[in-house]
Design a protein around this motif. Structure first.
Motif, PDB file in Angstrom:
ATOM      1  N   ARG A 376      49.733  68.632  32.158  1.00 49.78           N
ATOM      2  CA  ARG A 376      49.342  68.414  33.556  1.00 49.78           C
ATOM      3  C   ARG A 376      48.184  67.427  33.643  1.00 49.78           C
ATOM      4  N   MET A 377      47.235  67.540  32.711  1.00 52.98           N
ATOM      5  CA  MET A 377      46.087  66.634  32.741  1.00 52.98           C
ATOM      6  C   MET A 377      46.528  65.184  32.534  1.00 52.98           C
ATOM      7  N   GLN A 378      47.475  65.001  31.588  1.00 57.50           N
ATOM      8  CA  GLN A 378      47.934  63.632  31.326  1.00 57.50           C
ATOM      9  C   GLN A 378      48.716  63.080  32.505  1.00 57.50           C
ATOM     10  N   ASP A 379      49.216  63.977  33.327  1.00 58.33           N
ATOM     11  CA  ASP A 379      49.981  63.548  34.494  1.00 58.33           C
ATOM     12  C   ASP A 379      49.070  63.014  35.602  1.00 58.33           C
ATOM     13  N   LEU A 380      47.801  63.457  35.614  1.00 59.73           N
ATOM     14  CA  LEU A 380      46.907  63.077  36.719  1.00 59.73           C
ATOM     15  C   LEU A 380      46.696  61.568  36.821  1.00 59.73           C
ATOM     16  N   PRO A 381      46.295  60.886  35.734  1.00 60.05           N
ATOM     17  CA  PRO A 381      46.118  59.432  35.864  1.00 60.05           C
ATOM     18  C   PRO A 381      47.424  58.696  36.183  1.00 60.05           C
ATOM     19  N   ARG A 382      48.545  59.216  35.664  1.00 60.58           N
ATOM     20  CA  ARG A 382      49.838  58.589  35.970  1.00 60.58           C
ATOM     21  C   ARG A 382      50.124  58.672  37.467  1.00 60.58           C
ATOM     22  N   SER A 383      49.872  59.879  38.040  1.00 66.06           N
ATOM     23  CA  SER A 383      50.077  60.061  39.470  1.00 66.06           C
ATOM     24  C   SER A 383      49.144  59.168  40.273  1.00 66.06           C
ATOM     25  N   ALA A 384      47.888  59.105  39.821  1.00 66.25           N
ATOM     26  CA  ALA A 384      46.908  58.300  40.552  1.00 66.25           C
ATOM     27  C   ALA A 384      47.322  56.834  40.560  1.00 66.25           C
ATOM     28  N   ALA A 385      47.818  56.347  39.403  1.00 62.61           N
ATOM     29  CA  ALA A 385      48.249  54.951  39.326  1.00 62.61           C
ATOM     30  C   ALA A 385      49.439  54.713  40.255  1.00 62.61           C
ATOM     31  N   LEU A 386      50.382  55.675  40.274  1.00 58.93           N
ATOM     32  CA  LEU A 386      51.535  55.550  41.169  1.00 58.93           C
ATOM     33  C   LEU A 386      51.093  55.498  42.626  1.00 58.93           C
ATOM     34  N   LEU A 387      50.126  56.362  42.970  1.00 59.47           N
ATOM     35  CA  LEU A 387      49.643  56.406  44.355  1.00 59.47           C
ATOM     36  C   LEU A 387      49.002  55.082  44.749  1.00 59.47           C
ATOM     37  N   ARG A 388      48.145  54.563  43.857  1.00 59.29           N
ATOM     38  CA  ARG A 388      47.472  53.303  44.174  1.00 59.29           C
ATOM     39  C   ARG A 388      48.496  52.189  44.389  1.00 59.29           C
ATOM     40  N   ARG A 389      49.516  52.167  43.511  1.00 53.66           N
ATOM     41  CA  ARG A 389      50.497  51.095  43.626  1.00 53.66           C
ATOM     42  C   ARG A 389      51.327  51.264  44.905  1.00 53.66           C
ATOM     43  N   ALA A 390      51.737  52.514  45.183  1.00 53.53           N
ATOM     44  CA  ALA A 390      52.595  52.752  46.351  1.00 53.53           C
ATOM     45  C   ALA A 390      51.847  52.452  47.644  1.00 53.53           C
ATOM     46  N   LEU A 391      50.554  52.784  47.686  1.00 58.59           N
ATOM     47  CA  LEU A 391      49.789  52.522  48.909  1.00 58.59           C
ATOM     48  C   LEU A 391      49.634  51.028  49.145  1.00 58.59           C
ATOM     49  N   GLY A 392      49.600  50.271  48.039  1.00 61.04           N
ATOM     50  CA  GLY A 392      49.447  48.830  48.186  1.00 61.04           C
ATOM     51  C   GLY A 392      50.736  48.121  48.564  1.00 61.04           C
ATOM     52  N   LEU A 393      51.874  48.758  48.289  1.00 61.58           N
ATOM     53  CA  LEU A 393      53.165  48.082  48.482  1.00 61.58           C
ATOM     54  C   LEU A 393      54.005  48.755  49.565  1.00 61.58           C
ATOM     55  N   LEU A 394      53.351  49.408  50.517  1.00 61.36           N
ATOM     56  CA  LEU A 394      54.093  50.171  51.522  1.00 61.36           C
ATOM     57  C   LEU A 394      54.928  49.238  52.404  1.00 61.36           C
ATOM     58  N   PRO A 395      56.272  49.387  52.366  1.00 55.02           N
ATOM     59  CA  PRO A 395      57.094  48.468  53.165  1.00 55.02           C
ATOM     60  C   PRO A 395      57.011  48.814  54.652  1.00 55.02           C
ATOM     61  N   PRO A 396      57.150  47.820  55.528  1.00 50.50           N
ATOM     62  CA  PRO A 396      57.172  48.119  56.959  1.00 50.50           C
ATOM     63  C   PRO A 396      58.545  48.650  57.364  1.00 50.50           C
ATOM     64  N   GLY A 397      58.655  49.084  58.618  1.00 48.55           N
ATOM     65  CA  GLY A 397      59.963  49.507  59.094  1.00 48.55           C
ATOM     66  C   GLY A 397      59.916  50.868  59.757  1.00 48.55           C
ATOM     67  N   PRO A 398      61.102  51.356  60.183  1.00 51.02           N
ATOM     68  CA  PRO A 398      61.156  52.640  60.881  1.00 51.02           C
ATOM     69  C   PRO A 398      60.909  53.810  59.927  1.00 51.02           C
ATOM     70  N   LEU A 399      60.617  54.978  60.515  1.00 51.92           N
ATOM     71  CA  LEU A 399      60.313  56.166  59.722  1.00 51.92           C
ATOM     72  C   LEU A 399      61.521  57.073  59.539  1.00 51.92           C
ATOM     73  N   THR A 400      62.494  56.970  60.435  1.00 48.99           N
ATOM     74  CA  THR A 400      63.643  57.872  60.331  1.00 48.99           C
ATOM     75  C   THR A 400      64.942  57.112  60.594  1.00 48.99           C
ATOM     76  N   THR A 401      66.014  57.707  60.078  1.00 48.93           N
ATOM     77  CA  THR A 401      67.373  57.265  60.389  1.00 48.93           C
ATOM     78  C   THR A 401      67.990  58.341  61.267  1.00 48.93           C
ATOM     79  N   ALA A 402      68.770  57.932  62.253  1.00 53.38           N
ATOM     80  CA  ALA A 402      69.426  58.928  63.102  1.00 53.38           C
ATOM     81  C   ALA A 402      70.414  59.734  62.276  1.00 53.38           C
ATOM     82  N   LEU A 403      70.486  61.053  62.553  1.00 51.30           N
ATOM     83  CA  LEU A 403      71.381  61.926  61.800  1.00 51.30           C
ATOM     84  C   LEU A 403      72.703  62.044  62.543  1.00 51.30           C
ATOM     85  N   PRO A 404      73.832  61.607  61.937  1.00 54.29           N
ATOM     86  CA  PRO A 404      75.127  61.807  62.592  1.00 54.29           C
ATOM     87  C   PRO A 404      75.492  63.287  62.562  1.00 54.29           C
ATOM     88  N   ALA A 405      76.324  63.701  63.496  1.00 56.78           N
ATOM     89  CA  ALA A 405      76.702  65.118  63.573  1.00 56.78           C
ATOM     90  C   ALA A 405      77.921  65.386  62.711  1.00 56.78           C
TER      91      ALA A 405
END
Lengths: 476, 172
Positions: A376-405
């Motif tokens: 779990r400890m070794q996972d912390l820096p990996r997660s932190a790196a993923l978070l930093r990268r994802a926050l920097g590369l957040l794509p624009p666009g809508p938040l949801t897709t309509a759900l067909p019935a």
């Protein structure tokens, strides 16, 4: 023939993104017999509906095998996969299907307090009997004594704040010979509550296991989206990833705090707790909820990243990185205790269910308590790196897709803080008709029992915290 | 030299949050329920026992934070205990499953009194998303009347702390 070949020989039913294979009773029996070969796929879980049993395996792809229940019986996978035994007990309690030649036929979820026997069976029997005393597994030997812990105030951290579970410990002197967990105290009847509108199902899925609420919401959403043949928009997928990493990091810190508290390292526990509090506040600032409950919904996400949210998350990550969260004294205390060997075989040779995929390599089979915490400890820096990268590369666009019935079947998965979670869903007219959620707690509880066998009684609380089995996830 | 010293000095200690204020109206109602004996015996010190009556575990995650640096439970004279015989306040989480009904009642009976029951979270109040199944009783009210409810799913530690502060304020 191998297990995978036997399953794929069944009739392929249209489940997305992987087909479901309907076997005959004979085919199922041949599959169970082939499980004796240790080279087979990993067993992930077993559940049922009124007419069929379903077993999920993981080979190069997930393999979901179904078979009809005939004369109330099906061949028991627990003959060759001990991890299936608790699933078989759950199926017997809820649906009344009996696992023929199963490893364990004692009731598990049914403590004798429900108004009906086999409440999910169409032939549920009204029941007003008196609950019977639980029989625990005995161990031959002399001079033993037993310790009963729970279901109230289990867990050593903070005066026993945890899920309700009853631990039955058979001890000889100061050694725990065997620990058996009686579960079912948190059985809420999720299977009967699940059918209905999709949003209500999603709210239920978010509350199957509070320690993996984002993971369960995401797996549920994946299953629903697969069943409906849609995909969440790119921005929603990126935000889900951010939320999953936030949850993973915060839960790792909670586990670390509990382990440190159980090991008597109060200062280290407070430090981990402070880092966790910082992350929870950042989550609340970014998405409006400390634990991110209900933030992931089928079709996308419920909330966008708030202005200032990214900065709050980065600030919390910096504060976490500035602290030394791995006290060597705690790792020394954990080294060599709580070694588990049986569970990897139970899940199959490929079964990285001790932890889910990224951590499986770090926590090898037979690892001790220190190995689990270190993973779990070794996972912390990996997660932190993923978070930093994802926050920097957040794509624009809508938040949801309509759900067909529409309708259909879907299987979804997501990587949670304790391992992979899986959701199987059958939709009909846009509503949930049936489903099942699979939490790693099923195998973690077995790992906890295994790791405590032979341990010193004084080590048992620390070992249990190092495994961190989240019982509500398997109590359904 | 400054750099070397900075490395060896401890990091600035995190400070606890300011205490949330007590609910004066609820405190008055609670105070009315206490007799003088209770105040003399308990003063401002209350021992808390958490009983999970079968929720998802999120309430327990948040309750565990109360003992940390940010919330400083001990400032109010409060502490968690693991034994009903030592407890003054029972914090119940979860929708009260039928399988936990007996354990909740036995725990409550084992508390010496004067004692308080707090329903923590939406499930403990009305069953939440788990209401209406064969396995739940729809909140702890089905077994025992709570003295105080803390809504939320899960309630934030600050909300629980405010509720407990109300209990303490009623107690002095």
């Amino acid at each position: 023939m191998t297990v995978a070949t036997l399953i794929r020989a069944g009739q392929a039913l249209p489940m997305r993104p992987w087909p479901r294979f309907l076997l005959s009773s004979e085919g199922w029996r041949a599959m169970v017999a082939a499980l004796a070969d240790q080279g087979g796929p990993a067993f992930l879980g077993l559940w049922a509906d009124a007419a069929q049993v379903h077993a999920l395996f993981l080979a190069d792809a997930p393999l979901l095998a179904s078979a009809p229940v005939e004369a109330g019986l099906y061949a028991a996978p627990s003959r060759h996969r001990p991890g299936a035994a608790r699933f078989e007990r759950m199926v017997a309690d809820l649906w009344g299907h009996v696992a023929a030649y199963g490893a364990d036929s004692r009731p598990m979820l049914d403590h004798g307090h429900w108004p009906a026997l086999h409440p999910l069976s169409p032939r549920a029997l009204p029941y007003a009997g008196t609950p019977e005393r639980t029989e625990f597994l005995a161990v031959p030997g002399v001079g033993q004594h037993t310790l009963e812990i729970g279901p109230v105030a289990v867990g050593s951290a903070g005066g026993g704040i945890g899920a309700p579970v009853h631990l039955h410990v058979i001890a000889a002197g100061s050694l725990a010979v065997q620990l058996e967990a009686r579960t079912g105290y948190a059985h809420r009847g999720c299977q009967v509550l699940l059918p209905g509108p999709l949003p209500a199902g999603a709210r239920l899925a978010a509350r199957l296991n509070g320690e993996a609420t984002v993971a369960h919401s995401t797996a549920f959403a994946h299953a629903a989206e697969a069943a409906l043949g849609i995909e969440a928009p790119p921005r929603a997928r990126a935000l889900r990833g951010i939320m999953q990493e936030l949850e993973r990091t915060a839960i790792h810190l909670a586990v670390l705090a509990s382990v440190c508290a159980a090991a008597g390292a109060r200062a280290a526990a407070l430090r981990a707790g402070s880092a966790r509090e910082g992350l929870l506040r950042a989550s609340a600032a970014a998405f409006g909820h400390r634990l991110l409950m209900d933030a992931v919904v089928p079709g996308g996400v419920a909330t966008d990243l708030a202005p200032g949210g990214a900065a709050a998350i980065l600030g919390a990550l910096d504060a976490m990185a500035a602290q030394d969260l791995t006290p060597p004294a705690v790792l020394d205390r954990l080294t060599g205790i709580g070694r588990a060997g049986r569970v990897q075989c139970a899940a199959g040779p490929a079964g990285g269910m001790e932890f889910g995929s990224p951590m499986a390599a770090a926590a090898p089979a037979g690892g001790d308590a220190a190995a689990r915490v270190r993973a779990r400890m070794q996972d912390l820096p990996r997660s932190a790196a993923l978070l930093r990268r994802a926050l920097g590369l957040l794509p624009p666009g809508p938040l949801t897709t309509a759900l067909p019935a529409g309708g259909g079947e879907g299987l979804g998965t997501a990587e949670g803080p304790h391992g992979a979670v899986w959701h199987w869903l059958r939709l009909d007219g846009g509503s949930v008709a049936d489903g099942f959620a699979l939490d790693p707690a099923w195998l973690h509880l077995m790992l906890a029992e295994d790791a405590c066998a032979g341990a010193a009684l004084a080590d048992v609380p620390v070992i249990l915290e190092s495994v961190a089995a989240a019982v509500p996830g398997m109590d359904l | 030299v400054v750099d070397v010293m900075r490395r060896w000095l401890p990091a600035p200690r995190p400070r606890p949050d300011p205490l949330p204020s007590a609910d004066a109206e609820a405190a008055g109602v609670l105070a009315a329920r206490l007799d003088g004996v209770a105040q003399v015996r308990l003063g401002r010190s209350l021992a808390l026992l958490v009983v999970s009556t079968g929720g998802c575990g999120a309430c327990e995650l948040e309750l565990r934070m109360l003992d940390g640096v940010a919330y400083g439970l001990a400032r109010l004279g409060l502490r968690f205990v693991g034994v009903p015989g030592q407890a003054d306040v029972l914090l119940a989480t979860g929708p009260l499953t039928r399988n936990m009904h007996g354990a909740l009642l036995r725990t409550w009976e084992a508390m010496p009194g004067p004692r308080w029951l707090v329903a923590v979270g939406g499930c403990a109040i009305d069953g939440g998303v788990f209401a209406g199944s064969y396995a739940t009783l729809g909140g702890i009210g089905a077994a025992l009347p709570p003295d105080l409810v803390v809504p939320g799913c899960p309630p934030t530690p600050a909300a629980v702390l405010a509720g407990l502060h109300t209990l303490v304020a009623a107690n002095t």
